[in-house]
Design a protein around this motif. Structure first.
Motif, PDB file in Angstrom:
ATOM      1  N   ALA A  28       0.824  -1.209   0.000  1.00 34.17           N
ATOM      2  CA  ALA A  28       0.000   0.000   0.000  1.00 34.17           C
ATOM      3  C   ALA A  28       0.860   1.261   0.000  1.00 34.17           C
ATOM      4  O   ALA A  28       0.416   2.315  -0.458  1.00 34.17           O
ATOM      5  CB  ALA A  28      -0.941  -0.003   1.202  1.00 34.17           C
ATOM      6  N   GLY A  29       2.072   1.158   0.480  1.00 28.53           N
ATOM      7  CA  GLY A  29       2.968   2.303   0.516  1.00 28.53           C
ATOM      8  C   GLY A  29       3.713   2.549  -0.785  1.00 28.53           C
ATOM      9  O   GLY A  29       4.486   3.494  -0.893  1.00 28.53           O
ATOM     10  N   ARG A  30       3.471   1.719  -1.771  1.00 29.94           N
ATOM     11  CA  ARG A  30       4.172   1.853  -3.055  1.00 29.94           C
ATOM     12  C   ARG A  30       3.266   2.498  -4.087  1.00 29.94           C
ATOM     13  O   ARG A  30       2.125   2.096  -4.268  1.00 29.94           O
ATOM     14  CB  ARG A  30       4.610   0.482  -3.553  1.00 29.94           C
ATOM     15  N   ALA A  31       3.784   3.488  -4.773  1.00 30.00           N
ATOM     16  CA  ALA A  31       3.007   4.206  -5.784  1.00 30.00           C
ATOM     17  C   ALA A  31       2.926   3.450  -7.109  1.00 30.00           C
ATOM     18  O   ALA A  31       2.066   3.748  -7.934  1.00 30.00           O
ATOM     19  CB  ALA A  31       3.611   5.584  -6.025  1.00 30.00           C
ATOM     20  N   ASP A  32       3.779   2.445  -7.294  1.00 28.14           N
ATOM     21  CA  ASP A  32       3.828   1.756  -8.580  1.00 28.14           C
ATOM     22  C   ASP A  32       2.983   0.486  -8.644  1.00 28.14           C
ATOM     23  O   ASP A  32       3.028  -0.238  -9.632  1.00 28.14           O
ATOM     24  CB  ASP A  32       5.276   1.417  -8.939  1.00 28.14           C
ATOM     25  N   VAL A  33       2.197   0.201  -7.584  1.00 28.31           N
ATOM     26  CA  VAL A  33       1.344  -0.980  -7.597  1.00 28.31           C
ATOM     27  C   VAL A  33      -0.094  -0.648  -7.211  1.00 28.31           C
ATOM     28  O   VAL A  33      -0.346   0.301  -6.468  1.00 28.31           O
ATOM     29  CB  VAL A  33       1.862  -2.100  -6.660  1.00 28.31           C
ATOM     30  N   ALA A  34      -1.012  -1.439  -7.752  1.00 23.43           N
ATOM     31  CA  ALA A  34      -2.408  -1.414  -7.334  1.00 23.43           C
ATOM     32  C   ALA A  34      -2.652  -2.757  -6.663  1.00 23.43           C
ATOM     33  O   ALA A  34      -2.329  -3.806  -7.227  1.00 23.43           O
ATOM     34  CB  ALA A  34      -3.325  -1.237  -8.528  1.00 23.43           C
ATOM     35  N   VAL A  35      -3.180  -2.744  -5.458  1.00 22.51           N
ATOM     36  CA  VAL A  35      -3.359  -3.964  -4.686  1.00 22.51           C
ATOM     37  C   VAL A  35      -4.826  -4.372  -4.691  1.00 22.51           C
ATOM     38  O   VAL A  35      -5.703  -3.574  -4.382  1.00 22.51           O
ATOM     39  CB  VAL A  35      -2.887  -3.774  -3.221  1.00 22.51           C
ATOM     40  N   ARG A  36      -5.090  -5.623  -5.059  1.00 18.34           N
ATOM     41  CA  ARG A  36      -6.408  -6.224  -4.920  1.00 18.34           C
ATOM     42  C   ARG A  36      -6.285  -7.184  -3.754  1.00 18.34           C
ATOM     43  O   ARG A  36      -5.532  -8.142  -3.801  1.00 18.34           O
ATOM     44  CB  ARG A  36      -6.836  -6.924  -6.201  1.00 18.34           C
ATOM     45  N   ALA A  37      -6.992  -6.881  -2.673  1.00 18.66           N
ATOM     46  CA  ALA A  37      -6.890  -7.647  -1.438  1.00 18.66           C
ATOM     47  C   ALA A  37      -8.079  -8.585  -1.309  1.00 18.66           C
ATOM     48  O   ALA A  37      -9.212  -8.145  -1.132  1.00 18.66           O
ATOM     49  CB  ALA A  37      -6.833  -6.686  -0.249  1.00 18.66           C
ATOM     50  N   ALA A  38      -7.818  -9.884  -1.425  1.00 23.42           N
ATOM     51  CA  ALA A  38      -8.882 -10.881  -1.376  1.00 23.42           C
ATOM     52  C   ALA A  38      -9.345 -11.107   0.053  1.00 23.42           C
ATOM     53  O   ALA A  38      -8.538 -11.331   0.951  1.00 23.42           O
ATOM     54  CB  ALA A  38      -8.394 -12.184  -1.989  1.00 23.42           C
ATOM     55  N   VAL A  39     -10.654 -11.010   0.252  1.00 25.03           N
ATOM     56  CA  VAL A  39     -11.254 -11.210   1.575  1.00 25.03           C
ATOM     57  C   VAL A  39     -12.483 -12.109   1.435  1.00 25.03           C
ATOM     58  O   VAL A  39     -13.032 -12.276   0.364  1.00 25.03           O
ATOM     59  CB  VAL A  39     -11.670  -9.868   2.224  1.00 25.03           C
ATOM     60  N   HIS A  40     -12.883 -12.682   2.550  1.00 25.43           N
ATOM     61  CA  HIS A  40     -14.119 -13.463   2.624  1.00 25.43           C
ATOM     62  C   HIS A  40     -15.088 -12.666   3.480  1.00 25.43           C
ATOM     63  O   HIS A  40     -15.299 -12.964   4.641  1.00 25.43           O
ATOM     64  CB  HIS A  40     -13.875 -14.841   3.232  1.00 25.43           C
ATOM     65  N   GLY A  41     -15.627 -11.597   2.935  1.00 29.77           N
ATOM     66  CA  GLY A  41     -16.557 -10.740   3.668  1.00 29.77           C
ATOM     67  C   GLY A  41     -15.997  -9.344   3.859  1.00 29.77           C
ATOM     68  O   GLY A  41     -14.883  -9.172   4.331  1.00 29.77           O
ATOM     69  N   ARG A  42     -16.777  -8.356   3.467  1.00 30.63           N
ATOM     70  CA  ARG A  42     -16.325  -6.957   3.525  1.00 30.63           C
ATOM     71  C   ARG A  42     -16.152  -6.430   4.944  1.00 30.63           C
ATOM     72  O   ARG A  42     -15.497  -5.407   5.154  1.00 30.63           O
ATOM     73  CB  ARG A  42     -17.317  -6.049   2.775  1.00 30.63           C
TER      74      ARG A  42
END
Length: 64
Positions: free
Chosen positions: A24-38
């Motif tokens: 999350a601290g990197r400007a060069d990546v987009a993170v998709r965080a997989a979860v089981h429930g919002r």
């Protein structure tokens, strides 16, 4: 410059949450965080973090 998209499975677990925080601290990546429930997404907040409801039985659940 385009961002690299990274899917982190287990994003609310011990290791996954640390990985998401680091990415999350990197400007060069987009993170998709997989979860089981919002309701668990509070652990994985970040400007470039998108929570994804992951269902392994439905591959389309991780598609953009």
């Amino acid at each position: 410059m385009s961002k690299t998209t990274i899917l982190v499975t287990g994003a609310t677990g011990t290791i996954g949450a640390q990985l998401v925080a680091t990415l999350a601290g990197r400007a060069d990546v987009a993170v998709r965080a997989a979860v089981h429930g919002r309701e668990k997404t509070g652990k994985i907040a970040g400007a470039n973090v998108t929570p994804v409801d992951l269902d392994y039985a439905k591959p389309e659940s991780i598609a953009d």
